[in-house]
Write an enzyme that holds these catalytic residues in place. Structure first.
Site, PDB file in Angstrom:
ATOM      1  N   SER A 450     -56.763  19.363 101.050  1.00 37.17           N
ATOM      2  CA  SER A 450     -57.334  18.794 102.132  1.00 37.17           C
ATOM      3  C   SER A 450     -57.390  19.712 103.262  1.00 37.17           C
ATOM      4  O   SER A 450     -56.723  20.664 103.447  1.00 37.17           O
ATOM      5  CB  SER A 450     -56.530  17.626 102.642  1.00 37.17           C
ATOM      6  OG  SER A 450     -56.913  17.082 103.925  1.00 37.17           O
ATOM      7  N   TYR A 463     -47.877  14.582 104.926  1.00 36.72           N
ATOM      8  CA  TYR A 463     -49.572  14.791 104.406  1.00 36.72           C
ATOM      9  C   TYR A 463     -49.732  16.307 104.275  1.00 36.72           C
ATOM     10  O   TYR A 463     -50.253  16.653 103.329  1.00 36.72           O
ATOM     11  CB  TYR A 463     -50.296  13.859 105.009  1.00 36.72           C
ATOM     12  CG  TYR A 463     -51.765  13.747 104.288  1.00 36.72           C
ATOM     13  CD1 TYR A 463     -51.949  13.220 102.971  1.00 36.72           C
ATOM     14  CD2 TYR A 463     -52.683  14.737 104.896  1.00 36.72           C
ATOM     15  CE1 TYR A 463     -53.325  13.237 102.540  1.00 36.72           C
ATOM     16  CE2 TYR A 463     -54.101  14.587 104.333  1.00 36.72           C
ATOM     17  CZ  TYR A 463     -54.275  14.052 103.038  1.00 36.72           C
ATOM     18  OH  TYR A 463     -55.335  14.083 102.633  1.00 36.72           O
TER      19      TYR A 463
END
Length: 580
Positions: A450, A463
């Protein structure tokens, strides 16, 4: 070690040296070597095959312990064909045999395989790095008009053939020291460790007549040579002498063809990967003898009517294929001709993706899998290995979102995020990389990270940590697998409209606030309108070009730039609480 017996077969004054393993077994497998080799090049493969079959290998005329005939005409294909049949009659009288040949051994045995009625004597044929010269001539005639670049590429790799036509140069090189240096030549060009043969000088000098007696006549006036013998083609994709493109027309010459590929050089199937080669030969022979085909062998069967594409014949495994980036990536590879295995923790979602690929004319399967569960991933890997063989491409895409401060994130939250986002990638990479290495497949592993991997964030500790770990893990894995020819890419999307915002958990807030934040985040992602098919295109480009780290979307590039060139600014921005 299985013992062998040496013998001699005499045909018209030429003595052929024969070695036989496991004489009491059946059926019989006959191995024919190439140039500049003798039958010892088959030892590793023969030892393995002799556990199941009677195995016969012989030195072709002019090589090894066989005698040297006089005159160039003695090396014509028909003479070599008759030698083969003399060996068959002496060692396997009245029996249909399974023929396996490499390099010039394959070139010369095509003469027997394409003879009318060959299927009455030859039960199956496995060919390695040696096409039928008539087929090559036909291929060159067609491609000189349609694809001259392919012909030029092959001619460039076949420069030695013209050199062998010169009367003095090639024999002189062998006598001047090439015979002694041959193991070093293989080490430098093929990365193989081999021992010098006591007959290497003889093999090199006299074998040149194979080229002089047959090459130009067959290539300039090619015949149409069909066969009804079942053929297994083993392609060495890194072959410096027989380029894979030259083998594309083989379905035109047989209606029973199986094609399997190894990412290795010309001699690699025999000397570097004998276990794989012997296993493939064994599976093929046992199937021709009546046994059910293994999953990988079923996949290897060539269907000339099958839809073709740039990834035809490849197996692609994608986790999290039920939605978002995983679904679009699966559809993209399906449209390129690959067989796509769609996996997801949501069984129905994975099946819907696979069904869409099939409806579009592609090939796809679906399986349920929890990437965070070791046993579930090991079960998936075992299924793939048994039914499909080592995958060519693996996309470790499954992921979940989590937002909230460290102090509001529980141990269970951490375990869930790291289990899916990081351990799922580790499991997929570890298990499938092992299969690629064991099956000599130079595949590619794609790990979806990401843009959050580039920058710290006070609201994304779990995350961002998981995705940063995926990025570093991918870089480490890329370095480790480079020597195996396996590529690794980390894909770092930015704000992509995948629906992940609607399933992201926001810790430290009540249910009403969590729902509000999800709706707001989802609206933001939809307004951004950067769709997952664009990430899928980036994944395909990363595989084709073996790219290491691929930011996707302008914000991803910007975050990578900030993290790399202005880390102090990135740290200051991380302190800003940005919540939907």
């Amino acid at each position: 070690m299985v013992q062998w017996r040496d013998s001699k077969v005499n045909r018209n004054g030429v003595e052929l040296a024969v070695r036989t393993w496991s004489e009491n077994k059946s059926p019989s497998v006959v191995l024919v070597h190439g140039y500049p080799d003798a039958n010892h090049v088959w030892e590793k493969v023969a030892e393995r095959l002799s556990q199941n079959f009677k195995v016969v290998a012989y030195d072709v005329r002019g090589a090894g312990q066989s005698s040297v005939p006089k005159g160039r005409a003695a090396y014509k294909l028909r003479e070599l064909r008759n030698d083969l049949h003399a060996v068959l009659d002496a060692t396997c009288p009245g029996e249909k045999v399974h023929l396996v040949a490499h390099d010039w051994g394959s070139i010369q045995t095509w003469e027997s395989v394409t003879d009318p009625g060959a299927e009455e004597r030859i039960a199956s044929y496995t060919t390695l790095s040696g096409p039928c010269l008539d087929h090559v001539g036909q291929w060159m005639k067609r491609n000189l008009k349609d694809n001259p670049a392919a012909v030029l590429n092959q001619l460039t790799h076949s420069w030695y053939i013209m050199a062998f036509q010169l009367p003095v140069l090639a024999p002189t090189l062998w006598k001047a020291g090439l015979a002694k240096a041959w193991p070093n030549v293989l080490k430098r060009t093929e990365k193989l460790v081999s021992e010098s043969s006591p007959t290497q000088l003889k093999d090199g000098v006299h074998g040149i007549e194979l080229y002089r007696a047959n090459m130009l006549p067959c290539l300039l006036k090619p015949r149409e040579r069909f066969t009804r013998v079942p053929v297994q083609l083993i392609v060495a994709r890194q072959d410096n002498y027989v380029r894979p493109a030259m083998l594309e027309d083989l379905p035109n010459w047989t209606d029973q063809l199986w094609r399997r590929e190894l990412d290795t050089g010309h001699w690699g199937p025999l000397l570097q990967h004998p276990e794989i080669t012997a296993r493939w030969i064994r599976e093929f022979i046992q199937h021709i003898e009546g046994a059910p085909a293994s999953g990988p062998l079923k996949r290897a069967k060539v269907n000339p009517d099958q839809k073709r594409g740039p990834d035809s014949g490849k197996v692609v495994v994608i986790t999290g294929a039920g939605s978002g980036i995983g679904r679009e990536t699966a559809l993209a590879f399906g449209r390129r001709g690959a067989l796509v295995l769609c996996t997801d923790i949501n069984t129905d979602a994975a099946a819907r993706t696979a069904n869409t690929i099939v409806a579009e004319g592609g090939e796809a399967l679906s399986r349920k899998c929890d990437v965070s569960n070791t046993r579930s991933m090991e079960t998936l890997a075992a299924y793939v290995e048994k039914e499909l063989g080592a995958p060519d491409i693996v996309v470790n895409n499954a992921g979940i979102g989590l937002s909230g401060s460290l102090l509001d994130t529980s141990v269970q939250d951490w375990q869930q995020v790291l289990g899916v986002n990081l351990w799922g990638v580790i499991h997929g990479s570890r298990l499938f990389a092992r299969q690629m290495v064991d099956q000599a497949k130079a595949g590619h592993i794609v790990n979806v990270a990401s843009a959050a991997a580039f920058l710290p964030s006070r609201m994304l500790p779990a995350y961002a940590t998981s995705k940063s770990a995926v990025l570093m893990f991918s870089e480490c894995l890329r370095a480790e697998l480079a020597d195996q020819g396996i590529g690794v890419s980390a894909i770092c999307p930015g704000i992509i409209d995948t629906g992940i915002a609607g399933s992201t958990r926001f810790v430290g807030v009540d249910n009403e606030e969590q729902q509000r934040r999800r709706e707001h985040a989802n609206s933001l992602y939809q307004r951004r309108a950067f769709t997952p098919d664009r990430v899928a295109a980036a994944i395909i480009s990363a595989v084709e070009n073996n790219r290491a780290v691929v930011p996707v979307s302008p914000e991803a590039w910007g975050m990578q730039w900030l993290g790399r060139f202005t880390p102090s600014l990135a740290r200051n921005l991380a302190q800003v609480e940005i919540t939907p």
